[in-house]
Structure formats: structure tokens, C-alpha cells
Design a protein around this motif. Structure first.
Motif, mmCIF file in Angstrom:
data_model
loop_
_atom_site.group_PDB
_atom_site.id
_atom_site.type_symbol
_atom_site.label_atom_id
_atom_site.label_comp_id
_atom_site.label_asym_id
_atom_site.label_seq_id
_atom_site.Cartn_x
_atom_site.Cartn_y
_atom_site.Cartn_z
ATOM 1 N N GLY A 74 0.673 -1.086 -0.011
ATOM 2 C CA GLY A 74 0.091 -0.195 0.190
ATOM 3 C C GLY A 74 0.548 1.502 0.287
ATOM 4 O O GLY A 74 1.521 0.973 0.506
ATOM 5 N N VAL A 75 -0.223 2.411 -0.584
ATOM 6 C CA VAL A 75 0.538 3.862 -0.722
ATOM 7 C C VAL A 75 0.123 4.945 -0.275
ATOM 8 O O VAL A 75 -1.097 4.813 -0.848
ATOM 9 C CB VAL A 75 1.428 3.871 -2.002
ATOM 10 C CG1 VAL A 75 0.738 3.806 -3.264
ATOM 11 C CG2 VAL A 75 2.703 4.947 -1.790
ATOM 12 N N ASP A 105 -9.477 -1.704 6.930
ATOM 13 C CA ASP A 105 -9.325 -2.960 7.585
ATOM 14 C C ASP A 105 -8.309 -3.541 7.051
ATOM 15 O O ASP A 105 -7.456 -3.869 7.094
ATOM 16 C CB ASP A 105 -10.448 -3.850 7.698
ATOM 17 C CG ASP A 105 -10.747 -5.079 8.095
ATOM 18 O OD1 ASP A 105 -9.585 -5.111 9.461
ATOM 19 O OD2 ASP A 105 -10.581 -6.567 7.376
ATOM 20 N N PHE A 106 -8.579 -3.894 5.209
ATOM 21 C CA PHE A 106 -7.441 -4.233 4.453
ATOM 22 C C PHE A 106 -5.863 -3.691 4.616
ATOM 23 O O PHE A 106 -4.885 -4.360 4.631
ATOM 24 C CB PHE A 106 -7.086 -4.433 3.118
ATOM 25 C CG PHE A 106 -6.323 -4.625 2.510
ATOM 26 C CD1 PHE A 106 -6.900 -6.342 1.432
ATOM 27 C CD2 PHE A 106 -5.016 -4.403 2.088
ATOM 28 C CE1 PHE A 106 -5.816 -6.519 0.809
ATOM 29 C CE2 PHE A 106 -4.940 -5.075 1.100
ATOM 30 C CZ PHE A 106 -4.682 -5.844 0.189
ATOM 31 N N ALA A 107 -5.858 -1.981 5.208
ATOM 32 C CA ALA A 107 -4.535 -1.733 5.558
ATOM 33 C C ALA A 107 -4.414 -1.705 6.839
ATOM 34 O O ALA A 107 -3.145 -1.947 6.772
ATOM 35 C CB ALA A 107 -4.789 -0.032 5.245
ATOM 36 N N LEU A 108 -5.129 -1.704 7.537
ATOM 37 C CA LEU A 108 -5.216 -2.280 9.201
ATOM 38 C C LEU A 108 -4.626 -3.618 9.148
ATOM 39 O O LEU A 108 -3.391 -3.685 9.865
ATOM 40 C CB LEU A 108 -5.730 -1.501 9.587
ATOM 41 C CG LEU A 108 -5.396 -1.777 11.339
ATOM 42 C CD1 LEU A 108 -4.332 -0.930 11.507
ATOM 43 C CD2 LEU A 108 -6.827 -1.162 12.208
ATOM 44 N N PRO A 147 0.953 -2.156 10.494
ATOM 45 C CA PRO A 147 -0.620 -1.390 9.712
ATOM 46 C C PRO A 147 -0.219 0.176 9.572
ATOM 47 O O PRO A 147 -1.364 0.567 10.096
ATOM 48 C CB PRO A 147 -1.270 -1.345 11.535
ATOM 49 C CG PRO A 147 0.340 -1.949 12.454
ATOM 50 C CD PRO A 147 1.481 -2.298 11.472
ATOM 51 N N VAL A 148 0.655 0.409 9.627
ATOM 52 C CA VAL A 148 0.898 2.628 9.868
ATOM 53 C C VAL A 148 0.070 2.625 9.013
ATOM 54 O O VAL A 148 -0.880 3.810 9.676
ATOM 55 C CB VAL A 148 2.668 2.594 9.312
ATOM 56 C CG1 VAL A 148 2.656 2.311 7.631
ATOM 57 C CG2 VAL A 148 2.348 4.183 9.724
ATOM 58 N N ILE A 149 -0.229 1.978 7.602
ATOM 59 C CA ILE A 149 -1.080 3.315 6.416
ATOM 60 C C ILE A 149 -2.906 3.481 6.790
ATOM 61 O O ILE A 149 -3.621 4.159 7.104
ATOM 62 C CB ILE A 149 -1.150 2.653 5.387
ATOM 63 C CG1 ILE A 149 0.396 3.035 4.486
ATOM 64 C CG2 ILE A 149 -1.896 2.880 4.149
ATOM 65 C CD1 ILE A 149 0.608 2.213 2.723
ATOM 66 N N GLY A 150 -3.426 1.687 7.739
ATOM 67 C CA GLY A 150 -4.573 2.070 8.515
ATOM 68 C C GLY A 150 -4.391 2.433 9.686
ATOM 69 O O GLY A 150 -5.171 3.536 9.698
#
Length: 465
Positions: free
Chosen positions: A236-237, A267-270, A276-279
Motif C-alpha cells: 500500500g502507498v 481494514d485491509f490497510a490495517l 499497520p501504519v497506513i491503516g
């Protein structure tokens, strides 16, 4: 700028996306008349375009592409930043977790920069600059249906309306949907060699309002990269773009794809990424759009430069030659570098001299190959990505890049050499220069970071605790 010859010469570009526009900008100073044929109706400003679904996802223009773009369209970097694009330092303004798990350190004396903005803004500024040039005519809403001429020379383009447009040089910049191979076969040429490496990546992206006080900072790009050796690969970005927005793109390979369900996106990001930083960042942000999905992400290369025979008056550029998994951010940079290669070749050999078109195709293969080797060296390791396993050269390059990444996460000197290559400023041979070998194998290490290197101000502004 080259002088226009006295004999009237015309050129035609198939495709009005960035690659086509940049090619047209090169041709405008070398031909009396340049026509761009584009199937879509192009928007007047920074708006989505039907034929470019990947534009809804995050794009990064590496420093090799920034330099090429500025050489083609002097002053465009300033135009983009004036409209809200960011010109960020690498690694100063980039927080990145490597595929192998290390967090890269940030440093302030970077020699590489990226342009970060929405693809819609980038395309709009490039389009406006190019279409303002003398000698360029846009025919949008017009579909090319084939090539005119014979197996020895292309003399123009046949349109779906039945009309034929004549040209001394035709450039196909029609993107992933290019029909150049089929059209060449219709003229009597053999099918071109093609290779596909498809990691099965699905992208999901949505816009957020920049949370809290982050809009008052130059907030870094935050990137959690997928690991091809631990399938499914999920990444993720977060890219701060114009309009005080964050463009967030999540990705996953077969069996680990993100969903278009708005409730599942965060939830996917987390929980789905290696960190988990993006979430956590998104927990404080307000979504502005629903997620959009793209599955057309395969690395696909057509080896036109290896064709046994090649017609005069025709060349292929951009994604029509090679399209890459967008996660590497190399497609736009290669398009700009290919346009420069087009111009250099035309100037050296003559725009319509015998053999020039074939020389253009071979010149374009160099920037294409640099990006291709970096992309497939990673993606070929995903299950089902390609019918053939990675080549010996790809395995060697991947193993060495992994070692360079590990060294670069703890030694800025090693990272600079790696960035020289990843930014497309230098060929992959830079990785094996004596200073790079020393830093990778024997250079001092500072030890791994325990977490993402966000500053206290960045953490506080985003509501992280």
C-alpha cells in the motif's frame, strides 16, 4: 531546437496519453505538421479519461523521468508544482518499508526527486503544453483502424471512418491496447516476440481528505511494499496530492486482493499489510470517494527491436512496447526517456532517412529494458506469474538487489547507489560499481529501524500515538 527542413514532412501519433503527447512534442520541431489521433474525447482539464483506468491509482514520477520531462517541456516541473503537485526528495520525503521487511532511513541530502500528484493533473499539464505548440493538431474521438502502406513502408493510418491520413512517420503510442503487432502482421510481418509476467496484482484506490494538520506539512509518501517471496504479496502507498488530498492505493496478488467494498478498504490497510501504519493513518482521515479497482497490471513487453524485418516510417513507444506493474512507478519515466531517444535518433540519422524507424525502435528498447529488468526480477517470483521461471540474469539481479536493499536500509551510501538505478537515472550496471559493491558487502551498518521513521510532528499531525 532542430531546424525544420524545407521539404514538407508530416508525422502522426496514435494515442493522446502522456507517451503520445511527449512523442508529439519531439516531432513538432522536426516535422511541418504533426497529427495526434486519439480514440477518446480528451478532457479540457485534470479530469478522468475513459481509456485510462490506471489513472485512478497512485503514480510516482522518478527523478529519471522528471529530468526527461523537463528536458522535453522546459518549465513543466514549475507548472505542476504551481498547481499543487509535490516535488519531493528521496529519501527525505519518503517513508518506505522494503519487500524484505526493513524500514529505510530518511536523509536530507538526497540527489533524487519525485513528482507526486494525481495522474489527471500530470496528463492535463502535459497535454496543455503540447497542444499549445505550433504544428500539432489533435483529432480526438477518432479511432485508428490500421496502417496504410506495405511491409516495406508505412505511409499513414487508416481510420475507423474509412479515411486514410498520410504521414512520413507514424508513431504508435496507443498504450496497453495497441494493435501494432496485429497491424504489422496484416502488412506481411511475422508476429513479434512477446513476454508476459503477471503477478495477478489487483489495485484498489480512493481519495481521502488530508487528516488533521497534515495538510500544513509536506507530509511524506508512506509506502509498505509487498514481498514477492511471501505470497500473496500485499502492499500500500499513501501519496499526498494536490487539493489537500491523500491518494491511497492498496494492492494484493492472487489470493490476497483488496476489495472494492468501502468498509473493507481500511481494514485491509490495517490488518493485511506487513505493517499497520497506513491503516492507522487512514483511521484519522475522511474518505472522499469509494474505492476503484484495476486488475490489468501485468508486465507485458513486445520485443519489436528484435523483429527480423521492419517497415520504414513506423515506430512504437510507451506502454505499446512495454507496460509494467504500476507499483514500480516506471511507466511514465520510460515514456519520457523514450521520447528523448526518439528525438536523438531522428536528429542523428534524419527523420525520414532509410533505417531511421528501425533505429528508433532499438533506441527505445534501452530505457524499456532498464525498467523491465527491475520489474520482472521481482514479479516473476509470484506463483503463476509466468510460464517460464526467472532467467539466470533475473535471478542474479534480484538476489543482488535484495542484498543492496538490506544494506541500503542501514547504510545511506548503499541506498544512494540503489536509488540511482531505481530512479532510472543510471543503468543496472551502477549496482556493480566498485563503491556500490563495497558499501553493499562491507560498508558500515547502523542497525535496523524498529518502525516507520515518521517525525514527531508527522505523527502528531496525523493523530498517531
Amino acid at each position: 531546437m532542430p531546424d525544420i527542413p524545407t521539404a514538407r514532412r508530416t508525422a502522426l501519433v496514435i494515442g493522446g496519453s502522456t507517451a503520445g503527447m511527449l512523442a508529439a512534442s519531439v516531432l513538432a520541431s522536426r516535422f511541418h505538421e504533426v497529427t495526434i489521433v486519439e480514440a477518446d474525447r480528451l478532457p479540457a482539464g485534470p479530469e478522468p479519461r475513459k481509456g485510462l483506468p490506471q489513472a485512478r491509482h497512485a503514480h510516482l514520477l522518478w527523478s529519471g523521468g522528471v529530468a526527461a520531462l523537463e528536458q522535453l517541456l522546459p518549465g513543466i516541473t514549475g507548472e505542476l508544482t504551481a498547481q499543487g503537485a509535490g516535488l519531493i526528495g528521496v529519501m527525505r520525503d519518503l517513508v518506505s518499508k522494503a519487500p524484505s521487511g526493513q524500514w529505510f532511513r530518511r536523509f536530507t541530502d538526497s540527489r533524487h526527486h519525485m513528482i507526486v500528484c494525481s495522474r489527471d493533473l500530470l496528463d492535463a499539464v502535459v497535454r496543455a503544453d503540447v497542444l499549445a505548440m505550433r504544428r500539432i493538431t489533435l483529432r480526438d474521438g477518432t479511432r485508428a483502424a490500421g496502417l496504410a502502406g506495405d511491409r516495406h513502408r508505412v505511409t499513414g493510418v487508416r481510420l475507423a471512418t474509412g479515411e486514410t491520413l498520410r504521414a512520413d512517420l507514424v508513431i504508435d503510442a496507443g498504450g496497453r491496447g495497441s494493435h501494432a503487432d496485429t497491424w504489422l502482421q496484416a502488412l506481411g510481418h511475422a508476429p513479434v516476440e512477446e513476454r508476459v509476467v503477471d503477478a495477478g496484482v489487483t489495485y484498489a484506490s480512493r481519495f481521502y481528505a488530508a487528516p488533521g494538520a497534515t495538510a500544513t506539512l509536506r507530509y511524506p509518501v508512506v509506502n509498505v511494499q509487498a514481498d514477492p517471496r511471501d505470497a500473496p504479496g500485499r502492499g500500500g502507498v499513501v501519496v499526498p496530492v494536490e487539493g489537500d488530498r491523500w491518494l491511497v492505493t492498496l494492492s494484493g496478488t492472487r489470493g490476497g486482493e483488496p476489495s472494492a467494498d468501502p468498509d473493507a478498504f481500511e481494514d485491509f490497510a490495517l490488518t493485511g499489510l506487513k505493517d499497520p501504519v497506513i491503516g492507522r493513518l487512514l483511521a484519522q482521515a475522511k474518505p472522499l470517494t469509494d474505492p476503484v479497482i484495476t486488475r490489468s497490471t501485468a508486465n507485458r513487453r513486445r520485443f519489436y527491436e528484435k523483429a527480423a524485418a521492419w517497415p520504414e516510417g513506423f515506430a512504437v513507444l510507451g506502454d505499446a512496447v512495454a507496460g509494467y506493474n504500476p507499483v514500480y512507478g516506471h511507466g511514465l519515466s520510460v515514456a519520457a526517456q523514450s521520447a528523448l531517444a526518439l528525438g536523438r535518433t531522428l536528429d542523428r540519422y534524419g527523420p525520414t532517412a532509410p533505417g531511421t524507424a528501425r533505429r528508433v525502435q532499438r533506441a527505445v528498447a534501452r530505457p524499456v529494458g532498464n525498467a523491465w529488468n527491475l520489474a520482472v526480477g521481482q514479479d516473476a517470483y509470484y506463483p503463476g506469474a509466468a510460464p517460464q521461471p526467472p532467467t539466470a540474469v533475473e535471478r542474479l539481479l534480484t538476489a543482488y538487489v535484495d542484498k543492496a536493499v538490506a544494506a541500503g536500509s542501514e547504510n545511506p551510501r548503499a541506498l544512494r547507489g540503489l536509488l540511482d538505478v531505481m530512479s532510472l537515472r543510471t543503468p543496472a550496471a551502477r549496482l556493480f560499481a566498485p563503491d556500490m559493491l563495497w558499501n553493499v558487502c562491507f560498508g558500515p551498518r547502523k542497525g535496523p529501524l524498529a518502525g516507520p521513521p515518521l517525525t514527531e510532528a508527522e505523527r502528531e499531525s496525523a493523530g498517531l500515538r
